[in-house]
Design an enzyme around this catalytic site. Structure first.
Site, short mmCIF file in Angstrom:
data_model
loop_
_atom_site.label_atom_id
_atom_site.label_comp_id
_atom_site.label_asym_id
_atom_site.label_seq_id
_atom_site.Cartn_x
_atom_site.Cartn_y
_atom_site.Cartn_z
N GLY A 129 44.75 44.60 43.16
CA GLY A 129 43.26 43.93 43.42
C GLY A 129 43.25 43.71 45.16
O GLY A 129 42.36 43.26 45.61
N HIS A 163 7.02 44.12 37.60
CA HIS A 163 6.66 42.77 37.68
C HIS A 163 6.66 41.92 36.59
O HIS A 163 6.88 42.24 35.57
CB HIS A 163 5.06 43.05 37.88
CG HIS A 163 4.40 41.72 38.16
ND1 HIS A 163 4.35 41.03 39.27
CD2 HIS A 163 3.51 40.93 37.23
CE1 HIS A 163 3.61 39.74 39.30
NE2 HIS A 163 3.08 39.94 38.17
N ARG A 200 52.18 42.41 46.82
CA ARG A 200 51.75 40.91 46.39
C ARG A 200 52.04 40.50 45.04
O ARG A 200 51.85 39.09 44.89
CB ARG A 200 50.00 41.33 46.41
CG ARG A 200 49.44 40.04 46.27
CD ARG A 200 47.70 40.34 46.31
NE ARG A 200 47.30 40.82 47.57
CZ ARG A 200 46.96 40.20 48.60
NH1 ARG A 200 46.97 38.82 48.68
NH2 ARG A 200 46.33 40.62 49.63
C1 LIG Z 1 37.26 35.29 52.01
C2 LIG Z 1 37.09 36.80 51.81
C3 LIG Z 1 35.92 37.10 51.29
C4 LIG Z 1 35.52 38.72 51.27
N1 LIG Z 1 34.29 38.96 50.62
C5 LIG Z 1 34.16 40.28 50.63
C6 LIG Z 1 32.82 40.36 49.77
O1 LIG Z 1 32.09 39.75 49.37
N2 LIG Z 1 32.54 41.91 49.80
C7 LIG Z 1 33.15 42.87 50.63
O2 LIG Z 1 32.90 43.86 50.37
N3 LIG Z 1 34.54 42.42 51.10
C8 LIG Z 1 34.86 41.22 51.24
N4 LIG Z 1 35.96 40.98 51.78
C9 LIG Z 1 36.79 41.85 52.70
C10 LIG Z 1 37.51 42.69 51.41
O3 LIG Z 1 38.39 41.78 50.83
C11 LIG Z 1 38.31 43.83 52.08
O4 LIG Z 1 37.45 44.55 52.74
C12 LIG Z 1 39.16 44.81 51.19
O5 LIG Z 1 39.92 43.87 50.32
C13 LIG Z 1 39.52 45.66 51.73
O6 LIG Z 1 40.59 46.63 50.81
P1 LIG Z 1 41.61 47.21 51.44
O7 LIG Z 1 41.88 48.15 49.84
O8 LIG Z 1 41.66 48.08 52.52
O9 LIG Z 1 42.88 46.33 51.73
P2 LIG Z 1 43.32 44.71 50.75
O10 LIG Z 1 42.38 44.57 49.79
O11 LIG Z 1 43.70 44.19 52.05
O12 LIG Z 1 44.50 45.64 50.07
C14 LIG Z 1 45.66 45.90 50.80
C15 LIG Z 1 46.81 45.63 49.73
O13 LIG Z 1 48.09 46.21 50.24
C16 LIG Z 1 49.01 45.34 50.09
N5 LIG Z 1 50.23 45.80 50.94
C17 LIG Z 1 49.99 45.95 52.50
N6 LIG Z 1 51.24 46.58 53.05
C18 LIG Z 1 51.98 46.87 52.05
C19 LIG Z 1 53.11 47.47 51.91
N7 LIG Z 1 54.03 47.91 52.87
N8 LIG Z 1 53.64 47.80 50.60
C20 LIG Z 1 53.20 47.31 49.62
N9 LIG Z 1 51.71 46.77 49.63
C21 LIG Z 1 51.38 46.34 50.78
C22 LIG Z 1 48.66 44.19 50.25
O14 LIG Z 1 49.44 43.03 49.70
C23 LIG Z 1 47.22 44.10 49.79
O15 LIG Z 1 47.10 43.82 48.45
C24 LIG Z 1 36.22 39.57 51.67
C25 LIG Z 1 37.45 39.15 52.46
C26 LIG Z 1 38.00 37.87 52.53
C27 LIG Z 1 39.21 37.50 53.24
#
Ligand SMILES: Cc1cc2nc3c(=O)[nH]c(=O)nc-3n(C[C@H](O)[C@H](O)[C@H](O)COP(=O)(O)OP(=O)(O)OC[C@H]3O[C@@H](n4cnc5c(N)ncnc54)[C@H](O)[C@@H]3O)c2cc1C
Length: 466
Positions: free
Chosen positions: A40, A445, A36
């Protein structure tokens, strides 16, 4: 050799970066590959954090416009959307840089680029970055997260028809925003733009919003949002979108079939869910097959291939940042020979609207369907002194306990700061608490959490303040 690791994490989201740091803490030489351009993941860059920054700012704006007067404060307010967006961007930048700092502190190697698995065999694996650089590793962790789910017949252009990512960056307040999907992302982003002045209509396929949440809470939530000005079109599906003109003309059809109707919008937000993301990861090179929903199947976070693990949104379970983080901790500990574990019965879910909605454990519908004998204790914020003092009295706390053992089975809160309050219930459930345990715990409280204590007392019919 600098490009040989004990663990390569692919994906630097909350799952991946936490796993990388924990693995490094446990002595593994760890790298994290992220494509990305910043760490994060979805959460920090286009999810939890920017959405909460805008929810906070828009809440202040609305409070100043509509609630200050009741507190005896006269204010004239005007919206400066540019500054609001710039603040959100700075919050995101600071936090993503913060993760880079944590990587440095913990000696995790941060590699920018797209990672693909080339091979793995008896603890000797290879990951290729951007099709060029080959890294050697003993273990691989897939933490590639999720991506926006598309709606057939509706093409996202991130201008007039946006995903949650585009909805975080609109450069002006739309007059009419149509949100497709009545889940938490749609309702949160709908709240932001409604508070800033948009007229918001939510189109939902099912006959209720926030499916999966306790039904009573869902109904109350809908009533409160309607009072705020949200319009709901439930049991309707969007079948086409025409964005050739100035705005967008959506064609809707009743979910059960019937006459079509049209709906005009300046901006349409498609928020029907997210799908696991594993494109270009090279899973076929190692024989990992995805499940029917495109997720990576795992057993104790290990895939069908020894030495390759997966966590977070790309595997089954709720798509939530804290679930991904906890899995990241657990998988690193498992790789280090420890007993990492995640309790899926005690994962909170929060909708950060106002009021917030938060829940943990089973809904009333679920315990009923399971044939469990249960008792319910409820307490309204109207009867909570702190909520009265702050003038924020909508909602209630609902505790569901086993009728025989009194063990807490589920807690559902709709009310001010419910997302913070639910932590008490999560901890109680993690320790297998009874409603009696919560009721006997001293609560400061005047706090909103006293409503949790009162709901616990109400399970056995002895709430005091109502
Ligand atoms: C608008 C919105 C609001 C949200 N609000 C909340 C909230 O308030 N609370 C909550 O708990 N969750 C929330 N979520 C959900 C939360 O963002 C996800 O559940 C969380 O980010 C998942 O984490 P992850 O590490 O599994 O994946 P991700 O955060 O999706 O991270 C995966 C990363 O892997 C990278 N990647 C993918 N493939 C490759 C590759 N082949 N090589 C290198 N890099 C790669 C991507 O670029 C990405 O940065 C929200 C989501 C959205 C869209």
């Amino acid at each position: 050799m600098t490009n040989e690791f004990d663990l390569i994490v692919i994906g630097g989201g909350p799952g991946g970066y936490v796993a990388a740091i924990r693995a490094a803490q446990l002595g593994m030489k760890t790298a994290c590959v992220e494509m990305r351009g910043s760490l994060g993941g979805t959460c920090l860059n286009v999810g939890c954090i920017p959405s909460k920054a805008l929810l906070e700012s828009s809440h202040h704006y609305e409070e100043a416009q509509t609630h200050f007067a009741a507190h005896g404060i006269k204010a004239q307010v005007a919206l400066d959307l540019g500054t609001m967006m710039a603040r959100k961007d700075k919050v995101v930048l600071d936090l993503t840089k913060g993760v880079e700092g944590l990587f440095k502190k913990n000696k995790v190697t941060y590699i920018k680029g797209k990672g693909a698995i080339k091979s793995i065999n008896s603890g000797a694996g290879e990951v290729i970055v951007d099709g060029k650089e080959t890294l050697k590793t003993k273990n691989i962790l897939i933490a590639t997260g999720s991506d926006v789910m598309n709606l057939p017949g509706v093409t996202i252009d991130e201008k007039k028809i946006v995903s949650s990512t585009g909805a975080l960056m609109l450069d002006k307040v739309p007059e009419q925003l149509v949100v497709v999907g009545g889940g938490y992302i749609g309702l949160e982003m709908g709240s932001v733009w409604k508070r800033l002045g948009a007229k918001v209509t939510v189109v939902e396929f099912l006959d209720r919003i926030v499916p999966g949440m306790d039904g009573e809470v869902g109904k109350q939530f809908q009533r409160i949002l309607e009072k705020q000005g949200f319009e709901f079109k439930l049991g309707m599906k969007v079948v086409a979108a025409d964005s050739k003109g100035k705005g967008v003309i959506l064609t809707l059809e009743p979910a059960k079939g019937g006459e079509k109707q049209t709906l005009n919008a300046d901006v349409v937000l498609v928020a029907i869910g997210r799908k696991a993301y594993s494109e270009g990861l090279g899973l076929e090179n190692v024989g990992i097959k995805l499940d029917e929903r495109g997720r990576v199947p795992v057993k104790h976070f290990e895939t069908s291939v020894k030495g390759i693990y997966a966590i977070g949104d790309v595997i089954a379970g709720p798509m939530l940042a804290h679930k991904a983080e906890d899995e990241g901790m657990a998988v690193a500990e498992i790789m280090a020979g420890q007993k990492g574990h995640v309790n899926y019965d005690a994962i909170p879910g929060v909708v950060y609207t106002h009021p917030e909605v938060a829940s943990v454990g089973k809904t009333e519908e679920e315990v009923k369907a399971a044939g469990v004998e249960y008792k319910v204790g409820k307490f309204p914020f109207m009867a909570n002194s702190r909520a009265r003092a702050s003038g924020d009295t909508e909602g209630f706390v609902k505790i569901i306990a086993d009728a025989k053992s009194d063990r807490v089975l589920g807690v559902h809160i709709i009310g001010p700061d419910a997302g913070t309050m639910i932590a008490e219930a999560v901890l109680a459930m993690e320790y297998g608490a009874s409603s009696e345990d919560i009721a006997r715990t001293c609560h400061a409280h005047p706090t909103l959490n006293e409503a949790v204590k009162e709901a616990a007392l109400a399970v056995s019919g002895r709430a005091v303040h109502i």
